[in-house]
Design an enzyme around this catalytic site. Structure first.
Site, PDB file in Angstrom:
ATOM      1  N   LYS A  69       0.793  -0.925   0.087  1.00 54.28           N
ATOM      2  CA  LYS A  69      -0.014  -0.148   0.199  1.00 54.28           C
ATOM      3  C   LYS A  69       1.024   1.601   0.567  1.00 54.28           C
ATOM      4  O   LYS A  69       0.710   2.538   0.412  1.00 54.28           O
ATOM      5  CB  LYS A  69      -0.750   0.137   1.034  1.00 54.28           C
ATOM      6  N   THR A  70       2.363   1.315  -0.673  1.00 56.10           N
ATOM      7  CA  THR A  70       3.033   2.864  -0.647  1.00 56.10           C
ATOM      8  C   THR A  70       2.703   2.787  -1.764  1.00 56.10           C
ATOM      9  O   THR A  70       3.476   4.211  -2.191  1.00 56.10           O
ATOM     10  CB  THR A  70       4.367   2.481   0.132  1.00 56.10           C
ATOM     11  N   THR A  72       3.080   0.906  -4.625  1.00 59.58           N
ATOM     12  CA  THR A  72       3.665  -0.878  -5.981  1.00 59.58           C
ATOM     13  C   THR A  72       3.264  -0.366  -7.396  1.00 59.58           C
ATOM     14  O   THR A  72       3.673  -0.185  -7.625  1.00 59.58           O
ATOM     15  CB  THR A  72       3.138  -2.216  -4.600  1.00 59.58           C
ATOM     16  N   HIS A 138       7.930  -7.239  -1.874  1.00 63.72           N
ATOM     17  CA  HIS A 138       7.849  -6.495  -0.960  1.00 63.72           C
ATOM     18  C   HIS A 138       8.801  -7.202   0.400  1.00 63.72           C
ATOM     19  O   HIS A 138       8.089  -7.267   1.620  1.00 63.72           O
ATOM     20  CB  HIS A 138       5.983  -7.025   0.215  1.00 63.72           C
ATOM     21  N   SER A 170      -4.623   2.091   4.144  1.00 62.69           N
ATOM     22  CA  SER A 170      -5.396   1.763   2.802  1.00 62.69           C
ATOM     23  C   SER A 170      -5.303   0.534   2.822  1.00 62.69           C
ATOM     24  O   SER A 170      -6.444   0.100   2.113  1.00 62.69           O
ATOM     25  CB  SER A 170      -4.217   2.690   2.221  1.00 62.69           C
ATOM     26  N   GLY A 300      -5.479   7.350  -3.736  1.00 58.13           N
ATOM     27  CA  GLY A 300      -4.498   7.714  -4.711  1.00 58.13           C
ATOM     28  C   GLY A 300      -3.895   9.427  -4.327  1.00 58.13           C
ATOM     29  O   GLY A 300      -3.707  10.172  -4.754  1.00 58.13           O
TER      30      GLY A 300
HETATM   31  P1  A3P Z   1      -4.618   5.465  -1.588  1.00 61.44           P
HETATM   32  O1  A3P Z   1      -5.877   3.445  -0.487  1.00 61.44           O
HETATM   33  O2  A3P Z   1      -4.561   5.530  -0.513  1.00 61.44           O
HETATM   34  O3  A3P Z   1      -6.131   5.717  -2.458  1.00 61.44           O
HETATM   35  P2  A3P Z   1      -0.274  -0.662  -3.625  1.00 61.44           P
HETATM   36  O4  A3P Z   1      -0.470   0.005  -5.514  1.00 61.44           O
HETATM   37  O5  A3P Z   1       0.860  -0.537  -3.311  1.00 61.44           O
HETATM   38  O6  A3P Z   1      -1.346  -1.444  -3.399  1.00 61.44           O
HETATM   39  O7  A3P Z   1      -0.844   1.040  -3.217  1.00 61.44           O
HETATM   40  C1  A3P Z   1      -2.262   1.348  -3.242  1.00 61.44           C
HETATM   41  C2  A3P Z   1      -2.324   2.478  -3.085  1.00 61.44           C
HETATM   42  O8  A3P Z   1      -1.425   3.444  -4.223  1.00 61.44           O
HETATM   43  C3  A3P Z   1      -3.572   3.417  -2.910  1.00 61.44           C
HETATM   44  O9  A3P Z   1      -3.764   3.662  -2.477  1.00 61.44           O
HETATM   45  C4  A3P Z   1      -3.816   3.258  -4.766  1.00 61.44           C
HETATM   46  O10 A3P Z   1      -4.883   4.300  -4.251  1.00 61.44           O
HETATM   47  C5  A3P Z   1      -2.648   3.738  -4.696  1.00 61.44           C
HETATM   48  N1  A3P Z   1      -2.767   4.321  -6.303  1.00 61.44           N
HETATM   49  C6  A3P Z   1      -2.388   2.942  -6.799  1.00 61.44           C
HETATM   50  N2  A3P Z   1      -2.066   3.848  -8.706  1.00 61.44           N
HETATM   51  C7  A3P Z   1      -1.490   4.957  -8.229  1.00 61.44           C
HETATM   52  C8  A3P Z   1      -1.471   5.824  -9.453  1.00 61.44           C
HETATM   53  N3  A3P Z   1      -1.063   6.071 -10.170  1.00 61.44           N
HETATM   54  N4  A3P Z   1      -1.304   7.324  -8.918  1.00 61.44           N
HETATM   55  C9  A3P Z   1      -1.237   7.137  -7.689  1.00 61.44           C
HETATM   56  N5  A3P Z   1      -1.640   5.933  -5.957  1.00 61.44           N
HETATM   57  C10 A3P Z   1      -2.217   5.064  -6.702  1.00 61.44           C
END
Ligand code: A3P
Length: 332
Positions: A69-70, A72, A138, A170, A300
């Site tokens: 959830k950072t 990825t 991860h 998230s 996001g």
């Molecule tokens: P939020 O739940 O705060 O919206 P991961 O990819 O590590 O699983 O992280 C998911 C988080 O990254 C979610 O955060 C998601 O909405 C956000 N995210 C996914 N695609 C993104 C993008 N292209 N730009 C910015 N944030 C993005």
């Protein structure tokens, strides 16, 4: 090789796993603590064993290293689009038809994603990928094998971290939708309490980040350390830095032609989250991890934690961040 992988894993399951501290998992029923980090015995732990015993790095390998959830998904898209920018037209780009997760392997579960019987094919298929191979993991830095992290390996790592309050929120929101209904309920209070104690998939979160941070200070040519918030605020600066680090700096001509902006637009939340390929269907990472593709795209945004955490919860997490990161030079 597959047989020897299964044997190695069975040995760990028999001799090591039962001796490890156990806690209730976020995603799974239980997670175990191995070398200071909380892993799922049937997924991330298994993946770490595979890497240690069977992964053969190439000097050109690139690893996107993140906690869950950072960002990825975003980082995968950015790395793929940057590395392959001369191979595809932006109007006819694989990202438009294949979700970011389909573009390169998530190593932690890749070889057993279709079940243990498929391990042999999966191990072999890693060797047939063209260079530079792109991977995500991860796993904490210290859980990666020396063959991968040694300076002599030539491998490069891009780490993306994010404010822990947004990570917690998230993750909890994704779990609300994706966690097996057979598991007991997991409230935000439960998640908060667990997160603060460090009991989090691949956690403690702070230790995970710190390992990559410290290594990036020691070996800046080996590890690029990025923050989600920085990428959001100044994408141009950080995508250029990413390209430099990956050994594919943007030429003056590319910059004039707006190639950096094109990559940022292609990989933006707005663009990716509205593509059919990212809205429908499931992403299967392992027999136990099958999630809606849309679950990788929520808001996001930076700071959405404010809509979920109390002031007291926020203070508590900030205090842990201050304590854990003290003297490291890293702040959230
Ligand atoms: P939020 O739940 O705060 O919206 P991961 O990819 O590590 O699983 O992280 C998911 C988080 O990254 C979610 O955060 C998601 O909405 C956000 N995210 C996914 N695609 C993104 C993008 N292209 N730009 C910015 N944030 C993005």
């Amino acid at each position: 090789e597959s047989i020897s992988f299964q044997k190695t894993y069975e040995k760990y399951m028999r001799d090591i796993i039962p001796t490890l501290p156990k806690e209730r998992g976020w995603w799974f029923e239980t997670i175990v603590q191995f070398n200071g980090f909380w892993l799922s015995p049937t997924n991330s732990f298994k993946g770490a064993i595979f890497l240690h015993h069977h992964f053969r790095p190439r000097p050109t390998d690139i690893f996107a290293c993140t906690s869950m959830k950072t960002g990825t998904t975003w980082l995968k898209a950015l790395i793929f689009a940057t590395i392959n920018r001369t191979n595809f037209e932006f109007s006819n780009h694989p990202l438009l038809t294949t979700g970011p997760h389909g573009l390169f392997p998530f190593l932690d579960t890749y070889i057993f994603r279709n079940g243990d019987d498929d391990c042999q094919d999966s191990i072999s298929s890693l060797d047939t990928l063209p260079s530079p191979r792109l991977f995500t993991t991860h796993l904490p830095y210290s859980s990666l094998p020396d063959s991968v992290t040694a300076s002599s390996s030539g491998c490069r790592f891009v780490c993306l971290c994010r404010n822990p309050k947004d990570v917690l929120v998230s993750m909890w929101l994704v779990l609300k939708k994706s966690r097996s209904k057979e598991l007991p309920s997991f409230s935000l209070d439960d998640a908060f309490e667990s997160f603060c104690r460090g009991v989090f998939q691949y956690g403690p979160y702070w230790d995970h980040v710190l390992e990559y941070w410290k290594e990036s200070l020691e070996s800046p040519n080996k590890i690029l350390f990025l923050k989600y918030e920085d990428l959001k605020n100044e994408p141009l600066v950080y995508v250029k830095r990413l390209a430099d680090f990956l050994g594919k700096p943007f030429s003056a001509e590319e910059e004039t032609n707006g190639v950096v902006e094109e990559i940022i637009r292609l990989c933006s939340f707005e663009n990716l989250s509205n593509l059919e390929v990212n809205k429908d269907g499931m992403e299967k990472f392992s027999p136990e991890i099958i999630v809606n593709k849309s679950s990788f795209f929520r808001k996001g945004q930076v700071g959405d934690w404010k809509n979920y955490l109390t002031e007291e919860m926020a203070k508590c997490i900030d205090q842990i961040s201050d304590d854990k990161l003290y003297g490291s030079g890293l702040t959230f």
